[in-house]
Design a protein around this motif. Sequence first.
Motif, PDB file in Angstrom:
ATOM      1  N   ALA A 143      14.717  17.861   1.216  1.00 41.75           N
ATOM      2  CA  ALA A 143      14.714  16.446   1.626  1.00 41.75           C
ATOM      3  C   ALA A 143      16.143  15.995   1.899  1.00 41.75           C
ATOM      4  N   PRO A 144      16.506  15.803   3.141  1.00 42.02           N
ATOM      5  CA  PRO A 144      17.843  15.274   3.447  1.00 42.02           C
ATOM      6  C   PRO A 144      17.880  13.763   3.296  1.00 42.02           C
ATOM      7  N   GLY A 145      19.082  13.235   3.043  1.00 47.14           N
ATOM      8  CA  GLY A 145      19.244  11.783   3.080  1.00 47.14           C
ATOM      9  C   GLY A 145      19.722  11.145   1.803  1.00 47.14           C
ATOM     10  N   VAL A 199      10.984   3.305   4.716  1.00 50.75           N
ATOM     11  CA  VAL A 199      12.437   3.477   4.825  1.00 50.75           C
ATOM     12  C   VAL A 199      12.802   4.953   4.683  1.00 50.75           C
ATOM     13  N   ARG A 200      12.153   5.645   3.760  1.00 52.71           N
ATOM     14  CA  ARG A 200      12.414   7.076   3.595  1.00 52.71           C
ATOM     15  C   ARG A 200      12.036   7.848   4.851  1.00 52.71           C
ATOM     16  N   LEU A 209      14.583   9.997   7.089  1.00 55.53           N
ATOM     17  CA  LEU A 209      14.356  11.391   7.453  1.00 55.53           C
ATOM     18  C   LEU A 209      14.529  11.596   8.955  1.00 55.53           C
ATOM     19  N   GLU A 210      13.967  10.707   9.752  1.00 56.55           N
ATOM     20  CA  GLU A 210      14.076  10.855  11.208  1.00 56.55           C
ATOM     21  C   GLU A 210      15.530  10.771  11.673  1.00 56.55           C
ATOM     22  N   ALA A 211      16.309   9.901  11.036  1.00 60.15           N
ATOM     23  CA  ALA A 211      17.735   9.824  11.362  1.00 60.15           C
ATOM     24  C   ALA A 211      18.441  11.124  10.980  1.00 60.15           C
ATOM     25  N   GLY A 224      23.897   4.017   9.835  1.00 62.76           N
ATOM     26  CA  GLY A 224      22.543   3.488   9.686  1.00 62.76           C
ATOM     27  C   GLY A 224      22.035   3.803   8.298  1.00 62.76           C
ATOM     28  N   LEU A 225      20.798   4.304   8.209  1.00 60.01           N
ATOM     29  CA  LEU A 225      20.244   4.654   6.914  1.00 60.01           C
ATOM     30  C   LEU A 225      20.971   5.844   6.291  1.00 60.01           C
TER      31      LEU A 225
END
Length: 319
Positions: free
Chosen positions: A72-74, A121-122, A126-128, A146-147
């Motif tokens: 899981a990135p981010g 938001v998660r 993830l898409e970013a 951004g996020l």
Amino acid sequence: MTAYGYHASHEQFPPAELLALIRAAQDAGFGTGMCSDHFAPWSARQGHSGHAWAWLGSALATTELPMGVVTAPGQRYHPAVLAQAAATLAQMFPGRLWVGLGTGQALNEHVTGEPWPAKEVRTRRLEACVEVIRALFAGETVSHDGLVRVDRARLWSLPERPPILLAAAVTPGSAARAARWADGLVTVNQPDEAQVDTLTAYRDAGGRGPAVLQAHLSWAPSRAAALEAAHDQWREVALGGDVAWELPLTEHFEQAARMVDASHMEGAVHVSDDLARHTAWLSRQGEAGFDEVLLHQVGTDQLGFLEAFGSEVLPELNS
């Protein structure tokens, strides 16, 4: 033809033992491998949680198996750091790594001290991250605000071919949305064969590439032992709903699972002492459209499982 592989569960075994098990899986005839990426186990009874990326380097170096990992990135992993790790492995072991990307679980991500975002938001985070990772794999210098925030990141050691990015999705809605960006799908078996609905939603939304199933099963010489092993090791994961994504601590999962009876396990885990039943169930997953099925023996008797399935199940599945 469906490929059948071995899932290495970092939550359940210390890294050195898990490395020996993936080698034993190759010797037993398993054709692929994958591992989890956890910071904490689901329960203290499991009791382990090695670093997946460090372990993957050793697993790829000491076997010939293609390998995958769901991560899981981010939050716990900045996307540039995760991209660097994946690119390094793909450069050293060409064509042998896939990476499944999901929105993550508070159990693993809360350690950063950052607030745990809402699901939508998660998903957008993830898409970013996917955009950032793909741009880095393409050799670009990436800045993003951004996020997730990235400042002039560039990967200097790139593989000839970047690893494919699979969407890690459990529900049909998540799978359909991820079809926009994914190179494939990785999911898990669910009650009432709901994993087939997830795969169908991914394909109907235009999702391309391989479909991978992590197949939770429990085998033992008796059915009672197989059911007890599933209940002991995997009842926290069988809670269902949004619990798996939202609880931050191992102790919380243990508290929530106190009322999970052994009889409730068979929706989340395929339980049987009959190798023929396991063979038929695994064969059906291939017939349903899964290109790769990673067998996760949730019980602790891994060597017995590898010997039995290597000698009696895999020959039938691969015939």
